[in-house]
Design an enzyme around this catalytic site. Structure first.
Site, PDB file in Angstrom:
ATOM      1  N   GLN A 174      56.392  36.751 -47.444  1.00 36.54           N
ATOM      2  CA  GLN A 174      56.161  36.326 -45.475  1.00 36.54           C
ATOM      3  C   GLN A 174      56.896  37.855 -45.371  1.00 36.54           C
ATOM      4  OE1 GLN A 174      54.169  35.176 -43.388  1.00 36.54           O
ATOM      5  NE2 GLN A 174      55.560  36.269 -41.969  1.00 36.54           N
ATOM      6  N   SER A 175      55.599  38.798 -45.339  1.00 31.21           N
ATOM      7  CA  SER A 175      56.350  39.880 -44.817  1.00 31.21           C
ATOM      8  C   SER A 175      56.384  40.279 -43.210  1.00 31.21           C
ATOM      9  CB  SER A 175      55.526  41.120 -45.650  1.00 31.21           C
ATOM     10  OG  SER A 175      55.409  41.492 -46.507  1.00 31.21           O
ATOM     11  N   GLN A 176      55.628  39.846 -42.808  1.00 32.60           N
ATOM     12  CA  GLN A 176      56.034  40.078 -41.584  1.00 32.60           C
ATOM     13  C   GLN A 176      57.024  39.775 -40.971  1.00 32.60           C
ATOM     14  OE1 GLN A 176      52.737  38.577 -38.553  1.00 32.60           O
ATOM     15  NE2 GLN A 176      53.208  39.816 -36.865  1.00 32.60           N
ATOM     16  N   PHE A 302      55.780  29.082 -41.367  1.00 32.86           N
ATOM     17  CA  PHE A 302      54.829  29.560 -40.256  1.00 32.86           C
ATOM     18  C   PHE A 302      53.075  28.647 -40.284  1.00 32.86           C
ATOM     19  CE2 PHE A 302      56.946  33.432 -40.177  1.00 32.86           C
ATOM     20  CZ  PHE A 302      57.445  32.921 -39.681  1.00 32.86           C
ATOM     21  N   GLY A 304      50.889  30.010 -39.518  1.00 32.06           N
ATOM     22  CA  GLY A 304      49.500  30.593 -40.634  1.00 32.06           C
ATOM     23  C   GLY A 304      50.150  32.409 -40.898  1.00 32.06           C
ATOM     24  N   GLU A 306      48.436  35.943 -40.954  1.00 38.55           N
ATOM     25  CA  GLU A 306      46.636  36.141 -41.410  1.00 38.55           C
ATOM     26  C   GLU A 306      46.357  37.614 -42.481  1.00 38.55           C
ATOM     27  OE1 GLU A 306      49.515  39.250 -38.057  1.00 38.55           O
ATOM     28  OE2 GLU A 306      48.971  36.470 -38.472  1.00 38.55           O
ATOM     29  N   HIS A 330      42.359  30.921 -34.969  1.00 36.31           N
ATOM     30  CA  HIS A 330      43.707  32.409 -34.974  1.00 36.31           C
ATOM     31  C   HIS A 330      43.854  32.981 -36.211  1.00 36.31           C
ATOM     32  CE1 HIS A 330      46.960  33.504 -32.690  1.00 36.31           C
ATOM     33  NE2 HIS A 330      47.155  33.355 -34.043  1.00 36.31           N
ATOM     34  N   GLU A 331      43.792  32.900 -37.302  1.00 34.10           N
ATOM     35  CA  GLU A 331      44.312  33.693 -38.188  1.00 34.10           C
ATOM     36  C   GLU A 331      43.212  34.783 -38.329  1.00 34.10           C
ATOM     37  OE1 GLU A 331      46.950  33.806 -38.856  1.00 34.10           O
ATOM     38  OE2 GLU A 331      48.062  31.925 -38.397  1.00 34.10           O
ATOM     39  N   HIS A 334      42.605  37.179 -36.464  1.00 36.65           N
ATOM     40  CA  HIS A 334      43.229  38.244 -36.306  1.00 36.65           C
ATOM     41  C   HIS A 334      42.297  39.466 -37.538  1.00 36.65           C
ATOM     42  CE1 HIS A 334      47.229  38.291 -35.138  1.00 36.65           C
ATOM     43  NE2 HIS A 334      47.499  36.805 -35.367  1.00 36.65           N
ATOM     44  N   GLU A 353      48.735  39.848 -31.209  1.00 30.70           N
ATOM     45  CA  GLU A 353      48.867  38.049 -30.563  1.00 30.70           C
ATOM     46  C   GLU A 353      48.141  37.448 -29.566  1.00 30.70           C
ATOM     47  OE1 GLU A 353      49.484  36.133 -33.494  1.00 30.70           O
ATOM     48  OE2 GLU A 353      50.586  37.676 -34.506  1.00 30.70           O
ATOM     49  N   ASP A 409      61.126  39.572 -35.332  1.00 27.02           N
ATOM     50  CA  ASP A 409      61.449  38.181 -35.678  1.00 27.02           C
ATOM     51  C   ASP A 409      62.062  37.436 -34.095  1.00 27.02           C
ATOM     52  OD1 ASP A 409      60.212  38.514 -38.153  1.00 27.02           O
ATOM     53  OD2 ASP A 409      61.963  37.617 -38.897  1.00 27.02           O
ATOM     54  N   TYR A 417      51.898  35.335 -27.488  1.00 23.86           N
ATOM     55  CA  TYR A 417      50.402  35.127 -27.813  1.00 23.86           C
ATOM     56  C   TYR A 417      49.736  34.390 -26.084  1.00 23.86           C
ATOM     57  CZ  TYR A 417      52.193  34.477 -32.526  1.00 23.86           C
ATOM     58  OH  TYR A 417      52.653  33.999 -33.611  1.00 23.86           O
ATOM     59  N   ARG A 591      58.342  23.920 -41.636  1.00 21.43           N
ATOM     60  CA  ARG A 591      57.455  25.208 -40.460  1.00 21.43           C
ATOM     61  C   ARG A 591      58.745  24.879 -39.367  1.00 21.43           C
ATOM     62  NH1 ARG A 591      51.857  23.637 -37.580  1.00 21.43           N
ATOM     63  NH2 ARG A 591      51.913  25.694 -36.184  1.00 21.43           N
ATOM     64  N   ARG A 592      58.835  26.379 -39.252  1.00 19.45           N
ATOM     65  CA  ARG A 592      59.850  26.078 -37.881  1.00 19.45           C
ATOM     66  C   ARG A 592      59.810  26.023 -36.315  1.00 19.45           C
ATOM     67  NH1 ARG A 592      60.573  31.430 -36.096  1.00 19.45           N
ATOM     68  NH2 ARG A 592      62.599  31.007 -35.723  1.00 19.45           N
ATOM     69  N   LYS A 593      58.542  25.797 -36.177  1.00 22.21           N
ATOM     70  CA  LYS A 593      57.602  25.790 -34.294  1.00 22.21           C
ATOM     71  C   LYS A 593      57.889  23.795 -34.508  1.00 22.21           C
ATOM     72  CE  LYS A 593      53.240  24.293 -31.992  1.00 22.21           C
ATOM     73  NZ  LYS A 593      51.736  24.586 -32.471  1.00 22.21           N
TER      74      LYS A 593
END
Length: 650
Positions: A174-176, A302, A304, A306, A330-331, A334, A353, A409, A417, A591-593
């Site tokens: 997960q690079s972002q 997350f 997703g 992209e 959504h993805e 992107h 976003e 982050d 968004y 998943r954080r959300k």
């Protein structure tokens, strides 16, 4: 990226040559943080990177790596093709985090390697370590031999027991936003785009994939080659390895997943080709070749990510009725907004976003109707209006001030968004789709494979949109959207017809405690149930929650969007019958959300804090480092704060 919308406390094989022994690395005496912008002329300056792209940029990256599951590390070489912009420059500065750099070499055209002096600075807790490479002769190619740490923030290593199939280990990246630097030394800034190739070896029983040209028919043999011919920013560099198989959806799209999940995922995502077609009708050709999706284990932090050609997706959106496939929309969106045209720095994340959320709505509308899109917009807008109440004014602007020492982050919120999409909806309403759609398509075409900032968008808008109707939008209105806090009073809110029925049913239940008629609720989708629960308020009497639970089985629900709302309501209300299931949910899902709102409610009381710590201890081995860091920060702050009593039984 479909992320957490919460502001909580929270290469082809390389050419061998005659190499001289490298000089021993030196260490900078003082870690230098990325320079803060002062009266920045261009918003493209990136405060989150040590790189100096005004002096030199990476144009191509060639990786030769080995994935080692036993050591939980990736190691090998990264070879960079450089373009020098400043003839006086004598250094190449790269971003790293917890990397061990073994040697750095200048590579000649004939493959001859010459050792270069380098220095790795002490680590900054946010930005990692600056890697300074002495390059007095400005070589066009530099090779770095390195390996990652088992604790790399951008990689997660899962033992077989943490996977769906329980047989093989799993690894994914997960690079972002700035985690690519933890697994490749890079100019880790979205202002720099590069092509890349990779040769990756691994144990022969796992399939390796990257954000590149994955061949659906590739043999699983432990030796893989990839190529990404379109230039991408570092945060879109991605890798995954595990027990992965492929199921096609169309000639250019399909699903990678573990065997037990792949058919369910392909069925849920079967409209993907229609989504691609809908987006192409609006915004032009899909320029990335294939569009495949990789369904990751539930620990993915997350919704997703992209990654071009290979969207990473959470399994929590696979609920059987396609009600959460807007994540795919959504993805996919992107592929135009974010991947094709990229924010030049993270303070302009809304350009990624906000545009993507707007395009997502248009795709949803084209496939599933205006009402579905309007329901999702109203949910998003309601959540945002609640979120900004506790947010600093500066963070409520679309064009954020320089982030300086802030972790990007942590700077990401629902504002990028939803306010971003709301602004574009405002422009669409003022100019009409006949004018606005070609304008947005032109923005994507004219800035394709480039990085851009807010100032550039405003300039483009003033040249290509505002003259179409000079009286449609005032400078004050633009400023209110881009620079001022909150949502402008003149913004039109989304209004769903279906939600009026939901609200009526909820009001009747609250008054009588009688469940709504099955004729009313049997066709409700996730969005309508979300609306129903959201409207129940902060707490409800235990008796009413028990009636709802008996009728609709919210406790134990596999639907994460419902769980993230039901369990906090139950905890606040003292409905202890849901606590065990809430614990099982946040232990299973990373998943954080979905999990952070539940932790947030548990941490408000001593009893809840103890329970949350117990569950987290069990969940932590399966959590991604990003989720782990968020939960640890929340627990630490809860332990330091005054405690309140548990919610009284009502």
């Amino acid at each position: 990226m479909r992320s957490s919308f919460l502001m909580l406390p929270l290469a082809v094989a390389l050419v061998a040559g005659c190499a001289k022994e490298p000089a021993a690395p030196t260490v900078d005496p003082v870690a230098q943080k990325p320079a803060a912008a002062v009266n920045t002329v261009s918003r493209s300056h990136d405060e989150s990177s040590y790189a100096e792209p005004d002096k030199v940029v990476i144009k191509d990256l060639a990786l030769d790596l080995k994935v080692d599951f036993d050591a939980k590390q990736i190691g090998g070489t990264a070879t960079y093709t450089l373009e020098w912009k400043d003839k006086a420059a004598k250094q190449l500065l790269l971003d790293t985090r917890e990397l061990t750099v073994e040697k750095v070499e200048a590579m000649a055209a004939d493959g001859t390697a010459t050792a270069l002096q380098f220095a790795l600075a002490p680590a900054d807790k946010v930005f990692g370590s600056k890697l300074s490479i002495e390059t007095p002769d400005q070589p066009t190619s530099v090779r770095i031999t390195y390996h990652t740490a088992p604790t790399a923030s951008g990689l997660q290593w899962l033992d077989p027991a943490m996977t769906e199939g329980k047989k093989l280990p799993f690894m994914f990246s997960q690079s972002q936003a700035i985690h690519a630097r933890s697994w490749v030394p890079l100019q880790d800034t979205p202002s720099v785009r590069f092509t890349y190739s990779a040769h990756v070896t691994s144990r022969p029983d796992v399939m390796v994939l990257m954000s590149a040209d994955n061949d659906p028919k590739a043999a699983r043999d432990g030796d893989y080659a990839f190529k990404m011919p379109q230039p991408i920013p570092s945060y879109l560099l991605a890798i995954a390895a595990g027990d992965l198989v492929f199921e096609p959806i169309s000639e250019r799209s399909g699903v990678w997943a573990e065997p037990a999940m792949v058919n369910k995922a392909a069925k849920e995502f079967e409209d993907t080709e229609k989504m691609i077609g809908a987006a192409e009708n609006l915004y032009g050709e899909y320029r990335w070749g294939r569009y495949d999706m990789l369904v990751l284990p539930p620990s993915f932090p997350f919704g997703g990510m992209e990654n071009p050609r290979l969207t990473f997706a959470t399994p929590t959106v696979i609920v059987g009725d396609k009600s959460l496939v807007s994540l795919v929309a959504h993805e996919l969106a992107h592929s135009w907004s974010g991947n094709l045209v990229t924010n030049a720095s993270w303070k302009d994340i809304w350009l990624n976003e906000g545009f993507t959320t707007y395009v997502q709505g248009r795709i949803t509308e084209a496939l599933y109707g205006t009402e579905m899109a309007e329901m999702e917009r109203e949910i998003d807008q309601t959540d945002l209006l609640n979120e900004v109440k506790d947010m600093s004014p500066a963070d409520q602007a679309l064009a954020l001030p320089p982030l300086n020492e802030r972790d990007p982050d942590e700077a990401l919120s629902n504002v990028a968004y939803v306010k971003g999409a709301w602004f574009l909806q405002f422009l669409e309403q003022r100019f009409g789709r006949a004018v606005f759609d070609p304008f947005l398509r032109g923005w994507f075409n004219d800035h394709a494979f480039q990085s851009a900032n807010t100032d550039q968008f405003v300039e483009y808008m003033k040249k290509n949109l505002l003259p179409k109707n000079p009286s449609a939008v005032t400078d004050a209105e633009l400023k209110a959207w881009l620079e001022e806090p909150g949502i402008p009073a003149f913004a039109s809110k989304a209004r769903s017809r279906n939600f009026a029925v939901v609200d009526t049913a909820r009001i009747a239940f609250l008054g009588s405690s009688a469940l709504p008629s099955n004729q009313v609720t049997r066709e409700w989708n996730t969005q309508e149930w979300v609306r129903f629960i959201d409207g129940l308020g902060a707490t409800q009497p235990i008796e009413k929650l028990a009636v709802l639970d008996k009728g609709y089985h919210f406790t134990g629900t596999p639907n994460g969007e419902i769980a993230m709302r039901w369990y906090p309501l139950a905890i606040r209300s003292g409905y202890t019958d849901a606590q065990a299931a809430a614990g099982e949910f946040i232990q299973r899902v990373g998943r954080r959300k979905l999990v952070l709102p539940i932790y947030a409610e548990l941490l408000k009381t001593p009893e809840g804090l103890a329970f949350a710590k117990e569950v987290f201890a069990k969940a932590k081995p399966g959590y991604h480092p990003i989720t782990t860091a968020s939960v640890e920060d929340m627990i630490a702050k809860a332990e330091a704060a005054p405690k309140q009593e548990a919610a009284p039984k009502q």
